[in-house]
Write a protein that holds these residues in place. Structure first.
Motif, PDB file in Angstrom:
ATOM      1  N   VAL A 124      57.934 116.515 -61.992  1.00  0.00           N
ATOM      2  CA  VAL A 124      57.026 117.458 -61.320  1.00  0.00           C
ATOM      3  C   VAL A 124      57.825 118.477 -60.494  1.00  0.00           C
ATOM      4  O   VAL A 124      57.477 119.654 -60.434  1.00  0.00           O
ATOM      5  CB  VAL A 124      56.058 116.676 -60.390  1.00  0.00           C
ATOM      6  N   SER A 125      58.938 118.012 -59.893  1.00  0.00           N
ATOM      7  CA  SER A 125      59.725 118.931 -59.053  1.00  0.00           C
ATOM      8  C   SER A 125      60.292 120.084 -59.877  1.00  0.00           C
ATOM      9  O   SER A 125      60.513 121.168 -59.352  1.00  0.00           O
ATOM     10  CB  SER A 125      60.850 118.182 -58.324  1.00  0.00           C
ATOM     11  N   ILE A 126      60.510 119.843 -61.161  1.00  0.00           N
ATOM     12  CA  ILE A 126      60.999 120.927 -62.031  1.00  0.00           C
ATOM     13  C   ILE A 126      59.893 121.964 -62.215  1.00  0.00           C
ATOM     14  O   ILE A 126      60.126 123.175 -62.166  1.00  0.00           O
ATOM     15  CB  ILE A 126      61.441 120.381 -63.414  1.00  0.00           C
ATOM     16  N   GLU A 127      58.691 121.479 -62.390  1.00  0.00           N
ATOM     17  CA  GLU A 127      57.548 122.401 -62.551  1.00  0.00           C
ATOM     18  C   GLU A 127      57.334 123.219 -61.272  1.00  0.00           C
ATOM     19  O   GLU A 127      57.162 124.429 -61.315  1.00  0.00           O
ATOM     20  CB  GLU A 127      56.270 121.616 -62.890  1.00  0.00           C
ATOM     21  N   PHE A 128      57.413 122.528 -60.138  1.00  0.00           N
ATOM     22  CA  PHE A 128      57.204 123.228 -58.861  1.00  0.00           C
ATOM     23  C   PHE A 128      58.258 124.300 -58.630  1.00  0.00           C
ATOM     24  O   PHE A 128      58.011 125.296 -57.960  1.00  0.00           O
ATOM     25  CB  PHE A 128      57.215 122.246 -57.691  1.00  0.00           C
ATOM     26  N   ALA A 129      59.456 124.069 -59.171  1.00  0.00           N
ATOM     27  CA  ALA A 129      60.542 125.027 -58.926  1.00  0.00           C
ATOM     28  C   ALA A 129      60.326 126.332 -59.690  1.00  0.00           C
ATOM     29  O   ALA A 129      61.065 127.298 -59.476  1.00  0.00           O
ATOM     30  CB  ALA A 129      61.881 124.402 -59.304  1.00  0.00           C
ATOM     31  N   GLN A 130      59.317 126.371 -60.568  1.00  0.00           N
ATOM     32  CA  GLN A 130      59.001 127.642 -61.235  1.00  0.00           C
ATOM     33  C   GLN A 130      58.462 128.621 -60.188  1.00  0.00           C
ATOM     34  O   GLN A 130      57.568 128.281 -59.418  1.00  0.00           O
ATOM     35  CB  GLN A 130      57.935 127.422 -62.319  1.00  0.00           C
ATOM     36  N   LYS A 131      59.030 129.812 -60.175  1.00  0.00           N
ATOM     37  CA  LYS A 131      58.707 130.769 -59.107  1.00  0.00           C
ATOM     38  C   LYS A 131      57.203 130.996 -58.940  1.00  0.00           C
ATOM     39  O   LYS A 131      56.692 131.056 -57.831  1.00  0.00           O
ATOM     40  CB  LYS A 131      59.389 132.121 -59.387  1.00  0.00           C
ATOM     41  N   GLU A 132      56.509 131.084 -60.091  1.00  0.00           N
ATOM     42  CA  GLU A 132      55.089 131.443 -59.985  1.00  0.00           C
ATOM     43  C   GLU A 132      54.262 130.347 -59.316  1.00  0.00           C
ATOM     44  O   GLU A 132      53.175 130.604 -58.807  1.00  0.00           O
ATOM     45  CB  GLU A 132      54.504 131.851 -61.345  1.00  0.00           C
ATOM     46  N   LEU A 133      54.785 129.127 -59.265  1.00  0.00           N
ATOM     47  CA  LEU A 133      54.037 128.067 -58.591  1.00  0.00           C
ATOM     48  C   LEU A 133      54.330 128.038 -57.091  1.00  0.00           C
ATOM     49  O   LEU A 133      53.628 127.381 -56.321  1.00  0.00           O
ATOM     50  CB  LEU A 133      54.362 126.703 -59.200  1.00  0.00           C
ATOM     51  N   GLY A 134      55.400 128.720 -56.717  1.00  0.00           N
ATOM     52  CA  GLY A 134      55.684 128.862 -55.288  1.00  0.00           C
ATOM     53  C   GLY A 134      56.074 127.567 -54.593  1.00  0.00           C
ATOM     54  O   GLY A 134      56.015 127.475 -53.366  1.00  0.00           O
ATOM     55  N   GLY A 135      56.463 126.554 -55.332  1.00  0.00           N
ATOM     56  CA  GLY A 135      56.902 125.299 -54.710  1.00  0.00           C
ATOM     57  C   GLY A 135      58.339 125.410 -54.256  1.00  0.00           C
ATOM     58  O   GLY A 135      58.954 126.471 -54.370  1.00  0.00           O
ATOM     59  N   PRO A 136      58.876 124.300 -53.719  1.00  0.00           N
ATOM     60  CA  PRO A 136      60.273 124.348 -53.285  1.00  0.00           C
ATOM     61  C   PRO A 136      61.208 124.484 -54.468  1.00  0.00           C
ATOM     62  O   PRO A 136      60.884 124.087 -55.585  1.00  0.00           O
ATOM     63  CB  PRO A 136      60.469 122.998 -52.590  1.00  0.00           C
TER      64      PRO A 136
END
Ligand code: GLN
Length: 353
Positions: free
Chosen positions: A131-143
């Motif tokens: 999941v952290s890889i997905e969040f790292a996508q810029k458009e998701l704005g995660g860490p």
């Protein structure tokens, strides 16, 4: 007055350092050898019989390691080595290797390469989180990620230069060996065991390739990463490795400048941010020490300018960090004034406030 090559501020710092060295005889630590030995002995006695935690078993070979194994080593920046317990038996280095491979990439490409390609934020998630890889996508704005969790670490391994797999591998192994101050080898049983069961890391490698963090050959990156995690080390090796970071990249036992002093602050910053996975904040709050754990049961911690410390004890807590290693390092560092955020001069106190 002008001193060629030195700003006035740096010249003043050098002068202060020279005076401090002349007075104390050794940089950093105010305590005597007896104080240091007593701190190690006390922590060993206190936690020797603690039975909390459980060996990692998702890598089958790790489940077979003796859970009683317990060794503590501390190495000062002037090269004194203190040990208690079993500091000779080897375990696999596991995630602690991530620190040194990240440092190798910084040596080759500068610290910005790590910040740009991988990121230097805490994910707040488990070390092998997808999941952290997905969040790292810029458009998701995660860490962002960092090079001390699996997706970032596999990417860092992929960034080490070399013409062939063997070139890259030999460089990584030699770099670890220089930190330890002796030629290290791979625990082949652990390597085979993890290589046969690392489908999740293979998936992480593929995903990092799909998202263009890894530029080519993700299989090779995962394979080398798996081998680097199987490097065999004992508590003493790990403490010398930590002390080399505490000593601005110069191994205090062999005297070799292993990495550039300039890159050490960035290495320590990522360790402080993410060294104990999703418990990194709690750890930093308690100890103030940049540190790194591995599922083999080792933890290294660095008190900059003072000492490196390592504990090996395989049973882990829920976050994947050695239970006894965390407790022993926290106690010893508190005794020795190891917390770099502590404003007052080092004094003796216990970790229990
Ligand atoms: N080789 C292990 C893995 O990738 C390292 C993990 C760890 O030490 N936390 O799963």
């Amino acid at each position: 007055m002008s001193i060629p090559g030195l700003t006035r501020l740096r010249a003043a710092r050098v002068a202060v350092a020279v005076v401090v060295l002349a007075v104390a005889g050794s940089p950093g630590l105010a305590q005597t050898s007896q104080d240091i030995e007593a701190a190690l002995q006390a922590a060993y006695a206190k936690y020797k019989d603690l039975k909390e935690g459980k060996n990692a078993d998702y890598i089958p070979a790790l489940a077979k390691v003796d859970p009683q194994l317990f060794g503590i080593a501390l190495v000062t920046t002037d090269g004194r080595v203190y040990t208690v317990g079993d500091v000779k038996s080897e375990v696999s280095i596991q995630s602690i290797s991530k620190v040194f491979t990240m440092a190798k990439v910084m040596e080759e490409q500068g610290p910005e390469a790590i910040a740009k390609r991988i990121g230097v934020d805490a994910t707040g998630m488990r070390f092998n989180s997808i999941v952290s890889i997905e969040f790292a996508q810029k458009e998701l704005g995660g860490p962002e990620m960092n090079a001390l969790v699996n997706p970032g670490a596999i990417t860092a391994t992929s960034m080490v230069s070399g013409g062939s797999r063997d070139d890259i591998w030999q460089k990584i192994l030699a770099f670890h060996s220089d930190f330890a101050g002796r030629p290290l080898r791979v625990d082949e049983e652990v390597f085979k065991s993890e290589a046969a069961t690392n489908q999740r890391n293979q998936a992480i490698g593929q995903l990092m390739y799909a998202y263009e963090f890894i530029k080519d050959n993700p299989q090779r990156a995962v394979d080398i990463y798996t081998e680097q995690c199987a490097i065999a080390v004992n508590a003493r090796d790990l403490a010398v490795m930590a002390a080399t970071l505490a000593n601005a990249g110069k191994n205090p036992v062999t005297g070799k400048q292993v990495m550039k002093a300039d890159n050490v602050p960035e290495v320590l910053a990522v360790m402080a941010t993410a060294g104990l996975y999703d418990d990194s904040g709690k750890w930093l709050y308690r100890t103030g020490l940049p540190a790194k754990s591995g599922v083999g049961g080792g933890i290294i911690a660095v008190s900059p300018g003072k000492f490196g410390i390592a504990v090996v004890s395989p049973p882990l807590d829920e976050a994947g960090n050695s239970v006894r290693a965390q407790k022993a390092i926290a106690d010893i560092s508190a005794q020795l004034g190891g917390n770099p955020y502590e404003p007052q001069a080092p004094k003796l106190r216990t970790s229990q406030k």
